[in-house]
Scaffold this motif. Structure first.
Motif, mmCIF file in Angstrom:
data_model
loop_
_atom_site.group_PDB
_atom_site.id
_atom_site.type_symbol
_atom_site.label_atom_id
_atom_site.label_comp_id
_atom_site.label_asym_id
_atom_site.label_seq_id
_atom_site.Cartn_x
_atom_site.Cartn_y
_atom_site.Cartn_z
ATOM 1 N N VAL A 38 49.925 34.806 50.787
ATOM 2 C CA VAL A 38 49.358 33.686 49.811
ATOM 3 C C VAL A 38 47.854 33.427 50.169
ATOM 4 O O VAL A 38 46.941 33.603 49.490
ATOM 5 C CB VAL A 38 50.226 32.187 49.696
ATOM 6 C CG1 VAL A 38 49.362 31.335 49.008
ATOM 7 C CG2 VAL A 38 51.642 32.628 49.292
ATOM 8 N N ASP A 41 45.568 36.539 49.271
ATOM 9 C CA ASP A 41 45.422 36.651 47.753
ATOM 10 C C ASP A 41 44.387 35.764 47.315
ATOM 11 O O ASP A 41 43.844 35.985 46.335
ATOM 12 C CB ASP A 41 46.838 36.211 47.077
ATOM 13 C CG ASP A 41 47.858 37.509 46.961
ATOM 14 O OD1 ASP A 41 47.398 38.454 47.319
ATOM 15 O OD2 ASP A 41 48.746 37.065 46.632
ATOM 16 N N TYR A 44 38.279 36.900 47.566
ATOM 17 C CA TYR A 44 37.528 37.313 46.358
ATOM 18 C C TYR A 44 37.163 38.773 46.532
ATOM 19 O O TYR A 44 36.601 39.379 45.703
ATOM 20 C CB TYR A 44 36.514 36.372 45.950
ATOM 21 C CG TYR A 44 37.125 35.334 45.233
ATOM 22 C CD1 TYR A 44 37.946 35.323 44.350
ATOM 23 C CD2 TYR A 44 36.376 33.989 45.287
ATOM 24 C CE1 TYR A 44 38.496 34.207 43.551
ATOM 25 C CE2 TYR A 44 36.798 32.663 44.692
ATOM 26 C CZ TYR A 44 37.955 33.060 43.626
ATOM 27 O OH TYR A 44 38.566 31.744 43.031
ATOM 28 N N CYS A 46 34.209 39.466 48.265
ATOM 29 C CA CYS A 46 32.894 39.330 47.855
ATOM 30 C C CYS A 46 31.842 40.482 48.321
ATOM 31 O O CYS A 46 32.445 41.247 49.144
ATOM 32 C CB CYS A 46 32.392 38.304 48.732
ATOM 33 S SG CYS A 46 33.028 36.522 48.062
ATOM 34 N N TYR A 47 30.973 40.702 47.439
ATOM 35 C CA TYR A 47 29.900 42.005 48.029
ATOM 36 C C TYR A 47 29.329 41.455 48.746
ATOM 37 O O TYR A 47 28.704 40.249 49.210
ATOM 38 C CB TYR A 47 28.962 42.125 46.637
ATOM 39 C CG TYR A 47 28.122 42.932 46.877
ATOM 40 C CD1 TYR A 47 28.266 44.325 47.119
ATOM 41 C CD2 TYR A 47 26.587 42.483 46.749
ATOM 42 C CE1 TYR A 47 27.088 45.029 47.445
ATOM 43 C CE2 TYR A 47 25.696 43.347 47.292
ATOM 44 C CZ TYR A 47 26.025 44.509 47.619
ATOM 45 O OH TYR A 47 24.755 45.565 47.812
ATOM 46 N N ASP A 48 28.853 42.135 49.863
ATOM 47 C CA ASP A 48 28.057 41.786 51.043
ATOM 48 C C ASP A 48 28.515 40.417 51.758
ATOM 49 O O ASP A 48 27.963 39.507 51.618
ATOM 50 C CB ASP A 48 26.569 41.867 50.541
ATOM 51 C CG ASP A 48 25.865 41.649 51.635
ATOM 52 O OD1 ASP A 48 26.085 41.857 53.092
ATOM 53 O OD2 ASP A 48 24.558 41.485 51.625
ATOM 54 N N ALA A 49 29.606 40.525 52.215
ATOM 55 C CA ALA A 49 30.569 39.156 52.194
ATOM 56 C C ALA A 49 29.818 38.254 53.208
ATOM 57 O O ALA A 49 29.656 38.695 54.433
ATOM 58 C CB ALA A 49 32.169 39.478 52.578
ATOM 59 N N PRO A 50 29.563 37.048 52.563
ATOM 60 C CA PRO A 50 28.955 35.966 53.767
ATOM 61 C C PRO A 50 29.871 35.956 54.756
ATOM 62 O O PRO A 50 29.372 35.671 55.954
ATOM 63 C CB PRO A 50 28.970 34.601 52.908
ATOM 64 C CG PRO A 50 29.303 35.244 51.534
ATOM 65 C CD PRO A 50 29.887 36.464 51.238
ATOM 66 N N VAL A 105 33.030 31.679 50.496
ATOM 67 C CA VAL A 105 32.398 31.350 48.772
ATOM 68 C C VAL A 105 33.680 30.031 48.520
ATOM 69 O O VAL A 105 33.252 29.258 47.494
ATOM 70 C CB VAL A 105 32.267 32.281 47.943
ATOM 71 C CG1 VAL A 105 31.123 33.020 48.404
ATOM 72 C CG2 VAL A 105 33.432 33.002 47.371
ATOM 73 N N ARG A 106 34.692 30.252 48.919
ATOM 74 C CA ARG A 106 36.075 29.393 48.290
ATOM 75 C C ARG A 106 35.605 27.897 48.912
ATOM 76 O O ARG A 106 36.332 27.117 48.384
ATOM 77 C CB ARG A 106 37.262 29.980 48.684
ATOM 78 C CG ARG A 106 37.164 31.019 47.911
ATOM 79 C CD ARG A 106 38.684 31.396 47.596
ATOM 80 N NE ARG A 106 39.596 30.479 46.457
ATOM 81 C CZ ARG A 106 40.395 30.936 45.397
ATOM 82 N NH1 ARG A 106 40.850 32.013 45.586
ATOM 83 N NH2 ARG A 106 40.605 30.217 44.732
ATOM 84 N N VAL A 108 32.419 27.045 49.157
ATOM 85 C CA VAL A 108 31.810 26.327 48.106
ATOM 86 C C VAL A 108 32.594 25.845 47.072
ATOM 87 O O VAL A 108 32.223 25.076 46.456
ATOM 88 C CB VAL A 108 30.712 27.356 47.929
ATOM 89 C CG1 VAL A 108 29.567 26.972 46.723
ATOM 90 C CG2 VAL A 108 29.867 27.972 49.002
ATOM 91 N N ALA A 109 33.359 26.740 46.479
ATOM 92 C CA ALA A 109 34.251 26.484 45.229
ATOM 93 C C ALA A 109 35.088 25.245 45.125
ATOM 94 O O ALA A 109 35.054 24.318 44.461
ATOM 95 C CB ALA A 109 34.744 27.778 44.834
ATOM 96 N N ASP B 69 49.381 35.996 44.720
ATOM 97 C CA ASP B 69 50.276 34.754 44.874
ATOM 98 C C ASP B 69 51.566 35.177 44.162
ATOM 99 O O ASP B 69 52.455 34.277 43.895
ATOM 100 C CB ASP B 69 49.668 33.273 44.655
ATOM 101 C CG ASP B 69 50.452 32.384 45.306
ATOM 102 O OD1 ASP B 69 51.411 32.502 46.074
ATOM 103 O OD2 ASP B 69 50.134 31.180 44.848
ATOM 104 N N ILE B 348 29.201 30.529 42.927
ATOM 105 C CA ILE B 348 29.408 30.490 44.437
ATOM 106 C C ILE B 348 29.043 31.462 44.962
ATOM 107 O O ILE B 348 29.446 31.645 46.407
ATOM 108 C CB ILE B 348 31.196 30.049 44.463
ATOM 109 C CG1 ILE B 348 31.846 31.435 43.831
ATOM 110 C CG2 ILE B 348 31.693 28.967 43.775
ATOM 111 C CD1 ILE B 348 33.427 31.411 44.177
ATOM 112 N N CYS B 350 29.650 34.830 45.100
ATOM 113 C CA CYS B 350 30.453 35.955 45.640
ATOM 114 C C CYS B 350 30.071 37.196 45.467
ATOM 115 O O CYS B 350 30.482 38.147 46.127
ATOM 116 C CB CYS B 350 31.863 35.751 45.138
ATOM 117 S SG CYS B 350 31.838 36.326 43.266
ATOM 118 N N ARG B 352 30.182 39.280 42.952
ATOM 119 C CA ARG B 352 30.938 40.304 42.368
ATOM 120 C C ARG B 352 30.333 40.874 41.093
ATOM 121 O O ARG B 352 30.497 41.915 40.726
ATOM 122 C CB ARG B 352 32.594 39.606 42.241
ATOM 123 C CG ARG B 352 33.236 39.848 43.437
ATOM 124 C CD ARG B 352 34.826 40.053 43.287
ATOM 125 N NE ARG B 352 35.432 39.524 42.002
ATOM 126 C CZ ARG B 352 36.428 38.903 41.889
ATOM 127 N NH1 ARG B 352 37.293 38.806 43.080
ATOM 128 N NH2 ARG B 352 37.129 38.480 40.816
#
Lengths: 443, 439
Positions: A38, A41, A44, A46-50, A105-106, A108-109, B69, B348, B350, B352
């Motif tokens: 979980v 999943d 995301y 992410c591109y060039d991940a923070p 980023v989540r 942030v989200a 999920d 945010i 990301c 993408r």
């Protein structure tokens, strides 16, 4: 022997024997397979991940999480460990809330980052449980490297050098390898002898000879090492601690000693702890000491920090951890004297205020009764060989770990650059090894 | 709250939400629970001929694909028609219809391709008091090999013939259920209409293998080391079903043929979409097999609220509203121009949208060092990929009005122009004659 939490003085066995195990159990239990799926999943990709950018060791977080999500946690572990051989311990001790998870980023989200630390632990635990060491050594070279200090920096350096085919002699001043992983971090962050198991697993690479109870300066000099080896890596950490310079300073003991003692204790019920514990400082060591004092059965445990609470070096997560474990945090108070009284000590603090970044002492004072006083006000570099450049109290190194001396590299807490974290030490050890390898092979 | 009562080919139900002929409608017990939960109608699981009952596998009969999920997106089954004795089913149908007279109860049928068999089964069903029959010409596995199900549904002549028998030997309303495992869905629909069908329902399940066991190297669900294709359904098939429903609804031959929409209906919104494309009601299966019967409460509440909001007083007002908007590609306005617009405060970061545009599309989204993404209008062809992959939905398409400069082409946006009128079209006006757009 059972005493009680309320008995004055410094006593062992303040809790019923069976309570210690529970108190020092895993502070962040591992994810179940379902929970890991979980959690994975939620990434995301992410591109060039923070998160990766925020990781001092540059772990490819989205890739390893994707590998968990697709049912290959062992492959995920290899992704992690290729960047950071201490991926297992870092999953437990990293201040992820200020590193990868803080950058997610989540966060942030939704204010809820992907649980990167727990997922990293899930992956690395799987590989360790399988007893697999996924790395092998390249064709042997004739080079030999001395690594001083078997903490995270030294071990990471040694492992990477061994992978490259070199022979490594690892010199360590203590009786056990692991450095602060073994002696420094709070017991509940890596219970079950995890640090020792991780070192044993790491050494499976081969080509590393460990020499314990060997201290630079005491058992040999840098010149000796340079004569016997083709290169030297210094990763001996910070041997000294800052001490108070106030009347009665001798009544306080370094928190690092307390933690090291606790970590090596076979039976926590035999470990004496004060009824009222005061910890002076505001960093992770202060939190680790104060929380563990409480867990050992201290009736009260108080962290006193000279500046405001938001200025504490301990992260918010660490502060929460302390406070939810019953530790009281008193900000804006600096010690001025420790006095012995009939049952213990009285620590006198001056209240402080910070204006425009400068701290001033106020007239108001605060007196705390204490049976035991710990200091956690920073560690310092011990004696170092001559010729090394010292900057900000640390051995100056460049981006690849080179010191000012030929054939001498350094990394970890004893060296400049980055925060004093396991992950930083591991990355510096790795990078120095890469540079040593390039230097030797180019030579 | 809007009145959802529905009348479909003369069959009344308190709402347009029916359960499709499938495992959930195989027994009195389940059907009673469905009616109690609020379902407007039920199509009883397909009955076969009298005689030795059908035999199902005793190993796994479903397979699934998942989203994050473990959200079930698609379900596949290798179950056959009812494996219970005919007389038991008939008795239960009669009892249930008697106890729930206000609910629709349609009986699905599949018997061998001879007139006598159909004549027999129709008489039996008529005696139960059921509201109508649905002809299962769609089941893609097990029965097709015996000359029934999809084996009939894939041959328009057979559909017409059997439908005619049914209309000859019964006064009950007749729905023909269509298989999607064909090339042009309009042909079987036309055949059903020629045979006298009162309605069509679609889609039945799609031939599929959902997954492969990578240890056994066998398709899943695996029966004793072997697997076979099954019928695929659930949210994943909804786009296929919507297109097929629309194809029939806008086909000149079949535009008046009532449609019961099936295929991945999970929420009120799915139902409204099917209805807007021409379905008079919808049938549901996978959603209740995933969540249970109670989801109908959300569907009822949701569709009512939507109808109130739109000012509809009957579900029939919604049916077909989107049909005139379905056309062929060649009639789309090629001068219509939009540009992606990013709502920065919801982004945010990301990245993408940036990476998919950069890697796979038109290099039209820049990402700054601080991860701020911005659309390059001079490169953006408005493909919508960024909108589709954005996790927060902070990207939308904004229309450039006619006459404004499109930075990509350097020309003002022109007045409507479709491919049949386009100067680049080599066949010019010939293409316009190929097919007239639907009204």
């Amino acid at each position: 022997m059972t005493t009680s939490q309320f008995q004055p003085g410094i006593m062992p066995g303040r809790l019923p024997a069976e309570d210690y195990c529970h108190a020092f159990a895993d502070t962040a239990p591992p994810l179940t397979d379902h929970a890991a799926r979980v959690a994975a999943d939620r990434c995301y990709f992410c591109y060039d991940a923070p998160c990766t950018t925020a990781c001092p060791s540059g772990i490819d977080v989205p890739l390893f999480i994707r590998q968990i999500a697709t049912g290959q946690p062992e492959a995920a572990a290899v992704t992690i460990l290729s960047q950071n051989i201490f991926g297992g311990l870092c999953a437990r001790v990293c201040p992820t809330e200020t590193l990868c998870e803080g950058a997610c980023v989540r966060e942030v989200a939704e204010g809820k980052p992907v649980e990167i630390g727990l997922l990293q632990r899930h992956a690395t635990d799987r590989l360790q449980a399988a007893g697999v060491h996924p790395f092998s050594r390249a064709e042997r070279t004739d080079f030999s490297i001395a690594v001083v200090g078997a903490g995270p920096a030294g071990l990471a350096c040694a492992h990477r050098l061994a992978m490259k085919g070199h022979e490594v002699t690892l010199y360590d001043a203590r009786l056990k390898p692991g450095g602060l992983n073994e002696y420094g971090i709070a017991a509940y962050k890596a219970p079950g002898g995890f640090a020792a198991k991780e070192v044993a697993w790491l050494l499976q690479i081969g080509g590393i000879t460990l020499l314990e109870n060997w201290a630079l300066g005491r058992n040999g000099t840098l010149a000796d090492l340079l004569e016997d080896h083709d290169a030297v890596f210094l990763g001996m950490g910070l041997a000294g601690v800052n001490a108070l310079t106030i009347p009665g300073a001798e009544h306080a003991t370094p928190a690092t000693d307390f933690i090291a003692h606790l970590r090596q204790s076979e039976d926590l019920a035999t470990l004496p702890i004060g009824r009222r514990v005061v910890v002076i400082g505001g960093g992770m060591t202060a939190v680790d000491a104060a929380v563990q004092a409480k867990l050992l059965g201290a009736e009260t445990s108080t962290i006193v920090y000279r500046r405001s609470q938001p200025e504490m070096p301990a992260s918010l997560h660490e502060q929460d951890h302390a406070q939810t474990h019953g530790v009281r945090i008193v900000p804006n108070a600096t010690p001025v004297a420790i006095r012995k009284d009939e049952v213990g000590f009285e620590v006198e603090f001056a209240r402080t205020a910070t204006r425009d970044g400068t701290m001033t002492l106020l007239e108001d004072t605060l007196r705390l009764k204490a049976d035991q006083v710990f200091t956690a006000i920073g560690q310092t570099l011990g004696p170092v060989p001559e010729g090394l450049t010292i900057t900000g109290g640390k051995i100056a190194i460049d981006a690849t770990g080179r010191t000012g001396l030929a054939k001498v590299w350094a990394g970890g807490d004893c060296a400049s650059g980055g925060e004093d974290l396991t992950v930083t030490a591991s990355a510096q050890g790795r990078d120095a090894a890469e540079d040593i390898h390039a230097f030797l092979m180019g030579a | 709250m809007a009145n959802l009562s529905s009348e479909f080919i003369g069959i009344k139900s308190p709402n347009p939400f029916w359960l499709a002929s499938a495992p959930p409608t195989d027994k009195e017990y389940n059907v009673r629970r469905a009616y109690e939960a609020g379902w407007g109608g039920v199509v009883w699981k397909t009955l076969g001929m009298d005689g030795p009952p059908v035999v199902n596998v005793s190993g796994p009969r479903y397979g699934a694909i998942y989203g994050p999920d473990r959200t079930l997106l698609g379900l596949n089954n290798i179950e056959l028609i009812t494996d219970r004795p005919l007389e038991v089913n008939l008795r239960e149908i009669k009892t249930v219809k008697r106890d729930y007279p206000d609910r629709a109860l349609v009986v699905s049928l599949m018997v061998p391709c001879d007139e006598e068999s159909w004549k027999f089964i129709l008489r039996e069903v008529e005696n139960t008091g059921a509201d109508g029959v649905e002809l299962n010409f769609g089941c893609p596995h097990g029965m097709a090999e015996r000359g029934m199900g999809a084996a009939v549904g894939q041959v328009p002549e057979y559909i017409e013939m059997v439908t005619r028998w049914v209309k000859t030997h019964s006064r009950m309303p007749c729905i023909v259920k269509l298989t999607p495992n064909i090339t042009d869905i309009r042909k079987p629909a036309e055949a059903a209409q020629r045979g006298g069908a009162d309605a069509v329902s679609l889609i039945n399940t799609i031939n599929s293998i959902t997954s492969v066991d990578l240890d056994l190297f066998a398709p899943e669900p695996t029966i004793d080391g072997m697997g076979t294709h099954g019928g695929y359904c659930g949210p994943a098939v909804k786009p296929i079903a919507l297109n097929m429903v629309a194809e029939i609804a806008r086909n000149a031959e079949t535009r008046k043929l009532p449609i019961s929409g099936i295929g991945g209906v999970t929420t009120w919104r799915d139902a409204a979409e099917f209805m807007a494309l021409g379905a008079s009601n919808v049938q549901v299966c996978t959603a209740v097999m995933t969540y249970g019967f109670r989801i109908v409460e959300e569907m009822i509440a949701g569709l009512s609220a939507f109808m109130d909001q739109k000012g509809f007083t009957a579900t029939s007002e919604l049916v077909g509203l989107a049909v005139p908007k379905v056309t062929d590609w060649q009639y789309l306005n090629l001068n219509y121009t939009t540009k992606a617009v990013i709502k920065q405060e919801d982004c945010i970061k990301c990245g993408r949208c940036h990476v998919v545009c950069e890697d796979t599309s038109h290099q039209a989204i820049a990402m700054a060092a601080d991860r701020t993404v911005t659309v390059k209008d001079e490169e953006c062809v408005a493909c919508n990929l960024c909108v589709d992959v954005c996790p927060t939905g902070c990207i939308s398409m904004q229309e450039l009005p006619v006459g404004t400069l499109d930075p990509r082409t350097g020309r003002p946006v022109g007045t409507p122009l479709n491919w049949t009128e386009h100067p680049n079209n080599p066949s010019g006006s010939a293409a316009a004659c190929a097919r007239e757009p639907a009204e």
